[in-house]
Write an enzyme that holds these catalytic residues in place. Structure first.
Site, PDB file in Angstrom:
ATOM      1  N   LEU B 125      33.930  71.610   5.836  1.00 38.36           N
ATOM      2  CA  LEU B 125      34.465  72.802   5.167  1.00 38.36           C
ATOM      3  C   LEU B 125      34.364  72.679   3.640  1.00 38.36           C
ATOM      4  CD1 LEU B 125      36.187  75.442   4.996  1.00 38.36           C
ATOM      5  CD2 LEU B 125      38.224  74.046   5.305  1.00 38.36           C
ATOM      6  N   THR B 126      34.899  71.571   3.085  1.00 41.83           N
ATOM      7  CA  THR B 126      35.028  71.423   1.634  1.00 41.83           C
ATOM      8  C   THR B 126      33.689  71.447   0.895  1.00 41.83           C
ATOM      9  OG1 THR B 126      37.033  70.153   1.953  1.00 41.83           O
ATOM     10  CG2 THR B 126      35.938  69.880  -0.158  1.00 41.83           C
ATOM     11  N   PRO B 128      32.028  71.403  -3.394  1.00 45.94           N
ATOM     12  CA  PRO B 128      32.455  71.023  -4.755  1.00 45.94           C
ATOM     13  C   PRO B 128      33.342  72.083  -5.426  1.00 45.94           C
ATOM     14  CG  PRO B 128      30.181  70.394  -4.417  1.00 45.94           C
ATOM     15  CD  PRO B 128      30.597  71.136  -3.175  1.00 45.94           C
ATOM     16  N   GLY B 131      37.740  73.465  -2.805  1.00 48.03           N
ATOM     17  CA  GLY B 131      38.587  72.402  -2.291  1.00 48.03           C
ATOM     18  C   GLY B 131      39.852  73.027  -1.745  1.00 48.03           C
ATOM     19  N   ILE B 157      32.851  64.830   3.057  1.00 48.16           N
ATOM     20  CA  ILE B 157      32.911  65.041   4.497  1.00 48.16           C
ATOM     21  C   ILE B 157      33.069  63.702   5.221  1.00 48.16           C
ATOM     22  CG2 ILE B 157      31.742  66.038   6.502  1.00 48.16           C
ATOM     23  CD1 ILE B 157      32.649  68.066   4.260  1.00 48.16           C
ATOM     24  N   GLU B 364      43.445  66.899   3.384  1.00 51.84           N
ATOM     25  CA  GLU B 364      44.087  67.789   4.370  1.00 51.84           C
ATOM     26  C   GLU B 364      45.069  68.734   3.684  1.00 51.84           C
ATOM     27  OE1 GLU B 364      42.929  67.541   7.366  1.00 51.84           O
ATOM     28  OE2 GLU B 364      42.247  65.485   7.593  1.00 51.84           O
TER      29      GLU B 364
END
Lengths: 376, 385
Positions: B125-126, B128, B131, B157, B364
């Site tokens: 998902l994340t 640069p 976030g 990841i 998380e």
């Protein structure tokens, strides 16, 4: 607080700042950290700019500057980069005691090469409040026999001399300060110790087994009866306080810079009150810590400061640095945890220096004992 | 889902604890030094079914509930973080969206492989620039015939360098963006156009691998879309609670280890003339450590039980994650004070946990994001139960 500096101090501060900004290179820093190498080249440049030996007497090749001046230099070096700053700041730790109290031979042996960046000091000194320290001596005629093991000695493997505080084996007599070459029989230096941070500063343990040194290696009180070990302790307190202050300021710089750059939810994160209030709280603490360290340093220069206030200033700067590096890392989020971002090593270095100095509790005991005194 | 009774939970805890002490503990330093989990340990974990603890039984897993899984995570986190981290994805973010929103074919194809540990998963998902603000991702999935073409870059990841399958969150409709323009996909590592970029070097988490993942015209068959198009963010957000409870359980596990070590150290080591434990200062540090730990553990299992009852527990989960991660940060500080210089040495577990625990307040969902989540729910009238 900068406006309270003298013209000379502003000049010294700027020289140190320009040096750190100009000579510290981020890629080189990561490289030296990875290899656990001491920054020899950068130390030499610092020597050329007279940033080493600042407080030493002219007779020892120094600049005769005050403690406050040296605090500004240490702060600027550790502010630009904690790992490089700490390595450079420990390079001459304790050497001013030799410059001030040592014989011309001792000064020639230790201080002269230091000024050229050809050597560093290795100081073997008990934690504050540790009685007796790890190293003990027994006196026989004109010889001192040393025994004991210091679990962490900074620079032990790269220094040529040991500056050692030793306690009498039988508890009778004074603790003494000695300067002697490292390559003597009965001295064992361990491998490099792997540790949490301070990746350019070497730690080793050093063991003395019936090591015999002459009484001529002692560094004794001056004509006014001032004890060199006392001065050594005081100077270390203020110096480490300045290191913490510098690292705290450096972490603040990084956090402020990042918060103004980083965008999330279509705005700079500094625009969120949660973050902007963190910045304000960090600055408030920074000012408190700076006031504490600067006033202790100025009091050192006026020779009107006791151990209590120096420990208090150091602890204040340490708490400040722990809080600021932690918050600065948090503001960086995920990238703050990555080694490419300097805030990652600022965080580790502050904790590492903290443990090097012994426990907070011990230093708090020293303060409280002095404040409370004897109870009926 | 099979809920375990108290005695079964206790038996599970003892089983994991024995395994951790006998098989994992001797290799902690090995993981730290070599940055990898030894293959024979992974084999044992696969054999014991640890990769499929939460996956339903009909797809090869054990169908464990939240309380039981938190118990496992807590016990594993007492050893080396990597041992807990390696199983967390297959049991959580890497499988949960398939369990909750996947179709039967997807479940049959992927879940048994994840449950056995034959395949390792990553949750992608994340980015640069996305976030905390996950909805602003820019990786696109453009529909072309019977495939979606993936383009973009993800970072931080976990498991990416070793993953066999990625859950990828990408934009399918840039105009709609977060409001129905984001979808979730199952992407196999052998699909064309996938490359692993920079492998991140971090302060801690040795043995757990994180990197960038780059997609360049990666074709993903339409049947690998999870749920319906445009529901990706909903799919993803439904599963984040898994990871957050994992963080809370890890925090409790790490803090328990630290407390046990600190008590042992304080009673066995002397300062000046007497054991540390005979100084009031050290005694009080231990008292604070244990009190906070007890509070964190209590809310963790109370919340897990609520999740097991299928009640909405997002507020409590956020509280467990926030409090747990900050609690272990304070516990590790106190442990450092007790251990003194020893706590700073590479071989010392305190030094390692200090570095590993620092990520818990960040990933998380950062502590700041959690304060926002909790605050909004409170203002909307919710209260923790």
């Amino acid at each position: 607080m900068t406006c309270l500096l003298t013209e000379e101090q502003t000049f010294i501060q700027k020289a140190a700042r320009d040096f750190a900004r100009g000579e510290f290179d981020d890629d080189q820093i990561l490289d030296l950290m990875e290899k656990q190498q001491f920054p020899k080249k950068t130390l030499k440049t610092a020597c050329k700019l007279d940033l080493i030996g600042l407080t030493w007497p002219e007779s020892a090749g120094g600049q005769e500057c005050g403690i406050m001046d040296s605090v500004l230099v240490t702060e600027e070096l550790c502010r630009r980069d904690s790992t490089m700053g700490l390595a450079l700041s420990f390079a001459d730790a304790g050497a001013e005691t030799v410059a001030r109290f040592g014989t011309p031979e001792q000064i020639k042996a230790l201080n002269a090469p230091l000024l050229k960046g050809k050597s560093v000091t290795a100081l073997i000194c008990p934690e504050l409040g540790q009685e007796p320290g790890p190293i003990c001596y027994r006196k026989t005629d004109d010889t001192l026999v040393l025994n004991g093991e210091a679990s962490v000695v900074v620079n032990a493997d790269i220094a040529d001399f040991f500056l050692t505080v030793a306690h009498p084996e039988d508890g009778q007599g004074e603790r003494i300060l000695l300067l002697f070459p490292k390559d003597m029989p009965g001295i064992a230096v361990s491998e490099l110790i792997k540790k949490l941070g301070m990746d350019m500063t070497h730690w080793n343990s050093v063991k003395f087994e019936s090591t015999r040194v002459s009484t001529g290696t002692m560094i004794t009180c001056d004509t006014k009866g001032v004890d060199p070990v006392n001065i050594l302790e005081k100077n270390l307190l203020i110096k480490t306080g300045a290191m913490f202050l510098g690292m705290a300021q450096g972490a603040f710089d990084l956090a402020l810079g990042y918060a103004k750059e980083r965008e999330q939810f279509r705005r700079k994160i500094a625009a969120f009150q949660g973050i902007s209030q963190k910045i304000a709280a960090m600055y408030t603490r920074l000012q408190e810590g700076r006031a504490s360290v600067y006033s202790a340093a100025r009091a050192c220069d006026k020779k009107c400061v006791g151990l209590t206030d120096l420990i208090a200033a150091q602890l204040s700067a340490q708490h400040l640095a722990e809080y600021l590096t932690d918050e600065a890392l948090q503001i960086h989020g995920g990238v703050g945890y990555m080694i490419e971002f300097p805030v990652e090593h600022f965080f580790r270095d502050v904790k590492c220096l903290r443990t090097l100095l012994g426990r907070n509790i011990t230093r708090m005991d020293l303060i409280s004992r002095r404040l409370i005194g004897q109870l009926n | 889902m099979t809920l375990l009774q108290a005695d079964q939970l206790e038996a599970l805890r003892m089983e994991i604890r024995q395994f951790a002490q006998k098989e994992l503990a001797p290799f902690e330093q090995d993981v730290e030094s070599n940055n990898r989990i030894p293959e024979h340990i992974l084999a044992q974990m696969r054999e014991r079914g640890y990769f499929g603890l939460t996956i339903p039984k009909e797809y090869g897993g054990m169908g464990m509930g939240k309380t039981a899984f938190c118990t496992v995570e807590e016990e594993l986190a007492k050893t080396h973080f990597a041992f807990m981290d390696i199983i967390s994805l297959n049991n959580g973010l890497g499988s949960r969206s398939i369990v909750l929103d996947g179709n039967e074919a997807q479940k049959k194809k992927y879940l048994p492989r994840l449950a056995s540990g034959e395949w390792i998963s990553a949750f992608t998902l994340t980015e640069p620039n996305a976030g905390s603000d996950a909805a602003s991702i820019t990786t696109t999935a453009e529909k072309k015939g019977d495939v979606y073409l993936l383009n973009g870059m993800k970072h931080f990841i976990t498991n990416a360098p070793i993953a066999d399958v990625f859950i990828v969150i990408a934009v399918t409709d840039p105009d709609k963006g977060a409001k129905g323009g984001i979808s979730a996909f199952i992407v196999e590592k052998d699909f064309p156009g996938i490359s692993i970029g920079n492998v991140h070097q971090s302060m801690g988490m040795q043995g757990s691998h994180k990197s960038e993942v780059i997609f360049k015209d990666t074709p993903v068959p339409v049947q690998n879309l999870i749920g319906t198009e445009g529901k990706g963010l909903t799919v993803a957000l439904k599963t984040v609670d898994e990871g957050r409870m994992g963080v809370a359980a890890t925090s409790v596990g790490m803090a328990t280890r630290l407390l046990d070590m600190a008590v042992e150290y304080a009673t066995s080591k002397k300062f000046n003339d007497k054991p540390l434990s005979r100084y009031q200062s050290f005694e009080w540090l231990l008292a604070d450590m244990a009190t906070e730990l007890y509070a964190a553990r209590t809310i963790l299992y109370k919340t897990a039980a609520k999740m097991d009852r299928k009640e909405d527990a997002q507020l409590e989960v956020a509280m467990c994650k926030l409090y747990g991660s900050e609690m272990v940060g304070r516990v590790v500080e106190k442990a450092m004070e007790i251990f003194g210089k020893d706590g700073c040495l590479f071989e010392n577990v305190v030094e390692r946990i200090l570095r590993d625990a620092r990520i818990l307040r960040i990933f998380e969902g950062t502590a700041e994001i959690h304060r926002i989540i909790i605050g909004r729910k409170l203002l909307a009238g919710q209260r923790p139960l």
